[in-house]
Every structure is written in C-alpha cells, then in structure tokens.
Design an enzyme around this catalytic site. Structure first.
Site, PDB file in Angstrom:
ATOM      1  N   HIS A   1      39.381  23.359   1.438  1.00 24.90           N
ATOM      2  CA  HIS A   1      38.687  22.698   2.541  1.00 24.90           C
ATOM      3  C   HIS A   1      37.221  23.109   2.547  1.00 24.90           C
ATOM      4  CE1 HIS A   1      38.739  26.280   5.183  1.00 24.90           C
ATOM      5  NE2 HIS A   1      40.020  26.416   4.902  1.00 24.90           N
TER       6      HIS A   1
ATOM      7  N   ARG B   1      36.771  20.237   6.775  1.00 28.71           N
ATOM      8  CA  ARG B   1      36.850  20.998   8.024  1.00 28.71           C
ATOM      9  C   ARG B   1      35.594  20.697   8.845  1.00 28.71           C
ATOM     10  NH1 ARG B   1      36.659  27.626   8.884  1.00 28.71           N
ATOM     11  NH2 ARG B   1      34.990  27.495  10.436  1.00 28.71           N
TER      12      ARG B   1
ATOM     13  N   TYR C   1      48.087  30.030   1.849  1.00 32.91           N
ATOM     14  CA  TYR C   1      46.697  29.784   2.233  1.00 32.91           C
ATOM     15  C   TYR C   1      45.852  30.978   1.809  1.00 32.91           C
ATOM     16  CZ  TYR C   1      42.558  28.898   5.066  1.00 32.91           C
ATOM     17  OH  TYR C   1      41.267  28.686   5.474  1.00 32.91           O
TER      18      TYR C   1
ATOM     19  N   ASP D   1      34.524  27.494   2.235  1.00 38.57           N
ATOM     20  CA  ASP D   1      33.361  27.659   3.115  1.00 38.57           C
ATOM     21  C   ASP D   1      32.521  26.375   3.098  1.00 38.57           C
ATOM     22  OD1 ASP D   1      34.086  30.138   4.034  1.00 38.57           O
ATOM     23  OD2 ASP D   1      32.825  31.245   2.640  1.00 38.57           O
TER      24      ASP D   1
ATOM     25  N   GLU E   1      38.506  22.455  13.497  1.00 31.46           N
ATOM     26  CA  GLU E   1      38.501  23.872  13.863  1.00 31.46           C
ATOM     27  C   GLU E   1      38.267  24.067  15.356  1.00 31.46           C
ATOM     28  OE1 GLU E   1      39.640  26.555  13.361  1.00 31.46           O
ATOM     29  OE2 GLU E   1      38.364  27.867  12.161  1.00 31.46           O
TER      30      GLU E   1
ATOM     31  N   ASP F   1      39.957  28.353   1.049  1.00 28.23           N
ATOM     32  CA  ASP F   1      38.802  28.132   1.911  1.00 28.23           C
ATOM     33  C   ASP F   1      37.541  28.122   1.041  1.00 28.23           C
ATOM     34  OD1 ASP F   1      36.765  28.271   3.761  1.00 28.23           O
ATOM     35  OD2 ASP F   1      37.538  30.031   4.808  1.00 28.23           O
TER      36      ASP F   1
ATOM     37  N   ASN G   1      44.872  25.373  12.712  1.00 32.94           N
ATOM     38  CA  ASN G   1      44.615  26.778  12.403  1.00 32.94           C
ATOM     39  C   ASN G   1      45.115  27.641  13.556  1.00 32.94           C
ATOM     40  OD1 ASN G   1      43.616  29.266  11.628  1.00 32.94           O
ATOM     41  ND2 ASN G   1      41.467  28.747  11.939  1.00 32.94           N
TER      42      ASN G   1
ATOM     43  N   CYS H   1      32.343  32.798  11.337  1.00 33.47           N
ATOM     44  CA  CYS H   1      33.778  32.638  11.522  1.00 33.47           C
ATOM     45  C   CYS H   1      34.031  31.500  12.514  1.00 33.47           C
ATOM     46  CB  CYS H   1      34.386  33.933  12.034  1.00 33.47           C
ATOM     47  SG  CYS H   1      36.147  33.806  12.425  1.00 33.47           S
TER      48      CYS H   1
ATOM     49  N   ASP I   1      32.680  37.606   7.686  1.00 32.16           N
ATOM     50  CA  ASP I   1      32.898  36.230   7.267  1.00 32.16           C
ATOM     51  C   ASP I   1      31.661  35.386   7.598  1.00 32.16           C
ATOM     52  OD1 ASP I   1      34.072  33.879   6.397  1.00 32.16           O
ATOM     53  OD2 ASP I   1      35.141  33.537   8.273  1.00 32.16           O
TER      54      ASP I   1
ATOM     55  N   GLU J   1      33.620  22.907   4.866  1.00 31.84           N
ATOM     56  CA  GLU J   1      33.218  22.790   6.272  1.00 31.84           C
ATOM     57  C   GLU J   1      31.802  22.257   6.433  1.00 31.84           C
ATOM     58  OE1 GLU J   1      32.234  27.298   7.559  1.00 31.84           O
ATOM     59  OE2 GLU J   1      34.167  26.978   6.570  1.00 31.84           O
TER      60      GLU J   1
END
Length: 301
Positions: A116, A161, A48, A91, A191, A89, A213, A126, A62, A118
């Site tokens: 993924h 996500r 990952y 984002d 999440e 990721d 996660n 974060c 983040d 989001e």
C-alpha cells in the site's frame, strides 16, 4: 525447509481469489520471519509487514527514515518463510513517481503479494498521530498511476492508503478514494476512520476491496472481526500487535532477571526449544544434512 513451497505468483493468485470470496481476510503483522511462520501455523489468511514495525526494529520512529533497500530486504526475508500472501507497507513510495515504479518491481522480486502507498507528505507520520499533512490530489493520483504502470504481474495488489480523514471531512475523503480507484488502485486503505459508520460509507462508495487497520492505541475503535465482516470489509490488519506483545514480554523478563537474579520464574512462559525447532522445521534440515553427508570416502590406491 529454507523457503516457502508456494511461489510468489501462486501466492498472488490465491490472494486475489481470496479477496473475491467475500470473506474477511485476517493479516497479523509479522515482526520477523519466525513470527510469519507462527501466523501461518495459527491459521491466518496472510502476513502484514508494517513500516512502523520495520522502523521500530531498527530503533527508529515511523517517520519515513527507512530506505527501500531496508524494507524490501526485510520483507523478502519474512515473505519467504510462509505459504501465505504477504503485503507490505510502502509508506509514500520512497521518492517521486519514478522511484515508486522501482519500488513496485523490487517488491515483486521480493516475493510480496501486494503493497500500500499513502498520500502523506514527506516526512510522513504514523497514521494515528496528530499533525499529519497530505499531498494534493494530483500528486496522490500520480503515485498510484506510477505504481500500477510499473507492475509486471497483474496479480500484484496495488493498494492506496489515504490519510485525508485526519485533515478533512468524510465526504472529501470519499472523493479522494474514488479518484485513487480511478487512477488504478486495486484496493483502498482508509486510515484512522472515526467509527464503524465511516468504514461502511467507504465500503458503499467504491467497488474494490477495503482494508481496516485495527491498531492498538489508535483513533479507531478495535472493532471485532464480525463487525467488520458485517459491513463488507475485506481485510483487517493487526500491524504492531505481535511486536507489542513480544516487547512487553521481553521487558517483563528483563525486570524479572534484575529483581530475582535468575530467569527461573518465567521459564514456564517461554516458547520451548521443541516448539522453536518445530517452527524452523529443524527435522527437515537434519534429514537433508544426513542425505548429503552420509557417505564414505573411497580409499586411495
């Protein structure tokens, strides 16, 4: 030597097959290419690549400050070091739907097995912090549709996500998850769910792979692999674990040098030179070098 012996297409095919096996796939977060080699060496299922880790590696929080170029470049460097599938990721996709389409193709070219996307607003936060805000359902759906339409390899995994559980109840979260699957999401990353029963409810709501996660210091309890597998979760990530272990050891080592004036007392805790050489496949480079340069220059007449 140099690159993985497995092509990106082969990694994606393997990943899809593994997801269909019913087995819980374990993906530790690599913080650099060498750690990806170690993840494979220790028998994990995949690698990952965390946005939080990439940001921290640059000394940034983040909050969506990294660029597509930075993430794709680093992800490619990590993915090339292992035969395992790597997921990254993305984002919020680095822009509007058209930007997100480009993101998917950049990640395909970088050798990733999936990513993924989001549903937070920009700038994001974060996932396990308070004060998050999510986009409306229409915007979230457009992101996933753009990603699914842009991919060229059908085995590249588009994962949605959702951070809705931070601001809405579980029923609203499940409604959004169903809409994201209908929009083309191949898998779901819910999440910051509160407990195992919420993961189970999500698992029962849709017929696509579900990712859990298990990040330290977050809102979810650190469930065991047997607990997650027992309710049908397909993937578990440990996104920042290796970075935290490494940085904790670095900090302790610096304190030791400051206090003692030497690193002698912690040499036994370090990775040895021989182990490092093993991970970077030093011997193969030696053999290649000898094969190329072990010749005599003919004389001149």
């Amino acid at each position: 030597m140099l690159y993985s012996k497995t092509t990106p297409e082969q990694k994606r095919t393997y990943f899809r097959q593994a997801l269909a096996s019913g087995k819980l796939l374990k993906f530790p977060g690599a913080f650099n290419p060498l750690s990806a080699s170690l993840i494979q060496d220790k028998g994990f299922d995949g690698v990952y690549i965390s946005g939080a880790v990439l940001a921290a590696d640059l000394g940034l929080p983040d909050i969506g400050l990294t660029t597509l170029t930075e993430v794709a470049t680093r992800a490619k460097q990590i993915a090339r070091m292992t035969d395992l599938p790597a997921i990254v990721d993305a984002d919020t996709g680095f822009g509007e739907p058209l930007n997100l389409a480009r993101t998917i193709q950049e990640f395909e070219d970088a050798g990733l097995a999936g990513c993924h996307i989001e549903d937070q607003v920009n700038p994001k936060r974060c996932g396990h912090l308070d004060g998050k805000a999510v986009v409306d359902l229409e915007t979230a759906v457009k992101r996933i549709r753009a990603a699914a339409d842009a991919r060229r390899d059908p085995n590249f995994l588009i994962m949605a996500r959702t951070d809705v559980r931070a601001v809405e109840d579980l029923d609203t979260t499940i409604d959004r998850i169903k809409a994201l699957v209908d929009a083309g999401a191949d898998a779901i990353f819910p999440e910051a769910l509160r407990d195992l029963s919420e993961f189970e409810a999500v698992r029962n709501a849709v017929d696509v792979p579900i990712l859990a996660n298990m990040t330290e210091f977050g809102k979810s309890k650190l469930f065991t692999q047997s607990e997650l597998e027992g309710i049908g979760i397909n993937m578990v990530i440990y996104p920042v674990t290796l970075l935290r272990i490494a940085m904790g050891a670095v900090e302790a080592g610096l304190e030791q040098i400051t206090a003692e004036g030497t690193q002698e007392g912690i040499v036994d805790t370090m990775q040895t030179r021989s182990r490092l050489y093993e991970l970077v496949d030093y011997e193969s480079y030696n053999q290649f070098d000898a094969g190329v340069f072990n010749f005599q220059v003919p004389g001149r007449n």
